[in-house]
Design a protein around this motif. Structure first.
Motif, short mmCIF file in Angstrom:
data_model
loop_
_atom_site.label_atom_id
_atom_site.label_comp_id
_atom_site.label_asym_id
_atom_site.label_seq_id
_atom_site.Cartn_x
_atom_site.Cartn_y
_atom_site.Cartn_z
N THR A 1 22.61 -18.38 65.61
CA THR A 1 22.41 -17.35 64.61
C THR A 1 21.51 -16.29 64.94
N GLY A 2 21.42 -15.13 64.91
CA GLY A 2 20.53 -14.34 65.30
C GLY A 2 19.69 -13.88 64.11
N PRO A 3 18.95 -12.77 64.20
CA PRO A 3 18.92 -11.80 65.55
C PRO A 3 18.26 -12.25 66.71
N PHE A 4 18.62 -11.81 67.75
CA PHE A 4 17.89 -12.19 69.17
C PHE A 4 17.18 -11.07 69.48
N PRO A 5 16.29 -11.26 70.61
CA PRO A 5 15.85 -10.08 71.33
C PRO A 5 16.79 -9.42 72.25
N GLU A 6 16.76 -8.35 72.36
CA GLU A 6 17.74 -7.42 73.34
C GLU A 6 17.73 -7.86 74.76
N LEU A 7 18.95 -7.81 75.22
CA LEU A 7 18.85 -8.45 76.50
C LEU A 7 17.91 -7.37 77.30
N ASP A 8 17.10 -7.88 78.25
CA ASP A 8 16.36 -7.24 79.14
C ASP A 8 17.01 -7.40 80.70
N LYS A 9 17.54 -6.24 81.30
CA LYS A 9 18.26 -6.49 82.58
C LYS A 9 17.36 -6.58 83.70
N LYS A 10 15.98 -6.43 83.52
CA LYS A 10 14.94 -6.40 84.58
C LYS A 10 15.09 -7.67 85.22
N GLU A 11 15.20 -7.54 86.62
CA GLU A 11 15.15 -8.68 87.47
C GLU A 11 13.70 -8.78 88.16
N HIS A 12 13.16 -9.73 87.92
CA HIS A 12 11.82 -10.21 88.69
C HIS A 12 11.91 -10.45 89.96
N ASN A 13 10.74 -10.45 90.66
CA ASN A 13 10.75 -11.03 92.00
C ASN A 13 10.61 -12.39 92.12
N ASN A 14 10.40 -13.00 91.12
CA ASN A 14 10.49 -14.65 91.23
C ASN A 14 10.69 -15.07 89.72
N PRO A 15 11.24 -16.17 89.46
CA PRO A 15 11.64 -16.64 88.11
C PRO A 15 10.16 -16.96 87.41
N PHE A 16 9.15 -17.22 88.06
CA PHE A 16 7.72 -17.59 87.26
C PHE A 16 7.36 -16.35 86.62
N SER A 17 7.38 -15.10 87.05
CA SER A 17 7.28 -13.86 86.27
C SER A 17 8.01 -13.69 85.19
N HIS A 18 9.30 -13.96 85.43
CA HIS A 18 10.42 -13.84 84.17
C HIS A 18 10.18 -14.86 83.04
N PHE A 19 9.81 -16.14 83.37
CA PHE A 19 9.54 -17.23 82.61
C PHE A 19 8.30 -16.89 82.09
N SER A 20 7.37 -16.39 82.65
CA SER A 20 6.21 -16.06 81.80
C SER A 20 6.11 -14.98 80.72
N GLN A 21 7.03 -14.20 81.04
CA GLN A 21 7.53 -13.06 80.00
C GLN A 21 8.15 -13.72 78.82
N TRP A 22 9.36 -14.42 79.07
CA TRP A 22 9.95 -15.16 78.09
C TRP A 22 9.12 -16.16 77.04
N TYR A 23 8.09 -16.87 77.88
CA TYR A 23 7.40 -17.75 77.19
C TYR A 23 6.48 -17.15 76.35
N VAL A 24 5.75 -16.06 76.59
CA VAL A 24 4.93 -15.22 75.80
C VAL A 24 5.72 -14.71 74.63
N HIS A 25 6.98 -14.19 74.82
CA HIS A 25 7.56 -13.64 73.66
C HIS A 25 8.03 -14.81 72.73
N ALA A 26 8.49 -15.96 73.27
CA ALA A 26 8.68 -17.13 72.30
C ALA A 26 7.59 -17.53 71.59
N LEU A 27 6.19 -17.64 72.11
CA LEU A 27 5.14 -17.82 71.55
C LEU A 27 4.85 -17.05 70.20
N LYS A 28 4.77 -15.72 70.67
CA LYS A 28 4.46 -14.58 69.86
C LYS A 28 5.37 -14.34 68.52
N ASN A 29 6.71 -14.92 68.84
CA ASN A 29 7.93 -14.61 67.74
C ASN A 29 8.16 -16.05 67.07
N GLY A 30 7.29 -16.89 66.93
CA GLY A 30 7.52 -17.99 65.99
C GLY A 30 8.36 -19.06 66.40
#
Length: 173
Positions: A14-43
């Motif tokens: 059950t949402g709402p969920f963040p909008e899908l970001d179609k950005k592809e990062h050079n590596n998964p670590f940068s992608h993970f960092s972005q998602w982690y910070v978003h999760a932390l800031k959003n409860g």
């Protein structure tokens, strides 16, 4: 009470969920960092909790929740007591799977790779209790990282990073 009726009536994703970001990062670590910070800031409660799956000496899977303690450009780190069952399992077979599930974000990150005991923790020592306590620090080097995002309109999107010949390839599934 019929547990199957309860399960059938249980709401999922059950949402709402963040909008899908179609950005592809050079590596998964940068992608993970972005998602982690978003999760932390959003409860998201305890976004550093991850399921670690290992292989027993009888070649059966075994899973438990551990905490992500640190990350660098090539690995994720967790730690454990020196005499835990997972230490025996990792000595027997270094293959692991990690799973982060952030329900509030409709997101999941799955990693497959190897975990190795590491003593070179100088660059992340401030993050690890192993720097001051009798613990093992494990460096988890992923070979595959999958990002799963539930969509507000229903369904999901999946993005897979795969390490091939030392380079990360990224594909939508």
């Amino acid at each position: 009470m019929d547990i199957n009726e309860v399960l059938k009536a249980t709401e999922i994703m059950t949402g709402p969920f963040p909008e899908l970001d179609k950005k592809e990062h050079n590596n998964p670590f940068s992608h993970f960092s972005q998602w982690y910070v978003h999760a932390l800031k959003n409860g998201t409660a305890e976004p550093n909790s991850m399921v670690l799956s290992t292989i027993t000496q009888n070649n059966t899977p075994d899973s438990r929740v551990v905490l992500l303690k640190a990350m660098d450009d090539e690995a994720l780190y967790f730690e454990t007591g020196r005499f835990r069952e997972k230490v025996i399992q990792l000595t027997h077979n270094s293959s692991v799977a990690l799973n982060f599930y952030w329900r509030e974000q409709g997101r999941q990150v799955r990693l497959k790779g190897t975990a190795e005991l590491t003593t070179d923790i100088s660059h992340i020592a401030d993050n690890l209790d192993a720097a001051v306590r009798d613990l093992n620090a494990y460096k988890t080097v992923p070979l595959e990282v999958e990002f799963y995002q539930a969509l507000n309109e229903g369904g999901y999107a999946r993005l897979l990073y795969k390490l091939t010949d030392g380079k990360w390839e990224c594909n939508w599934l």
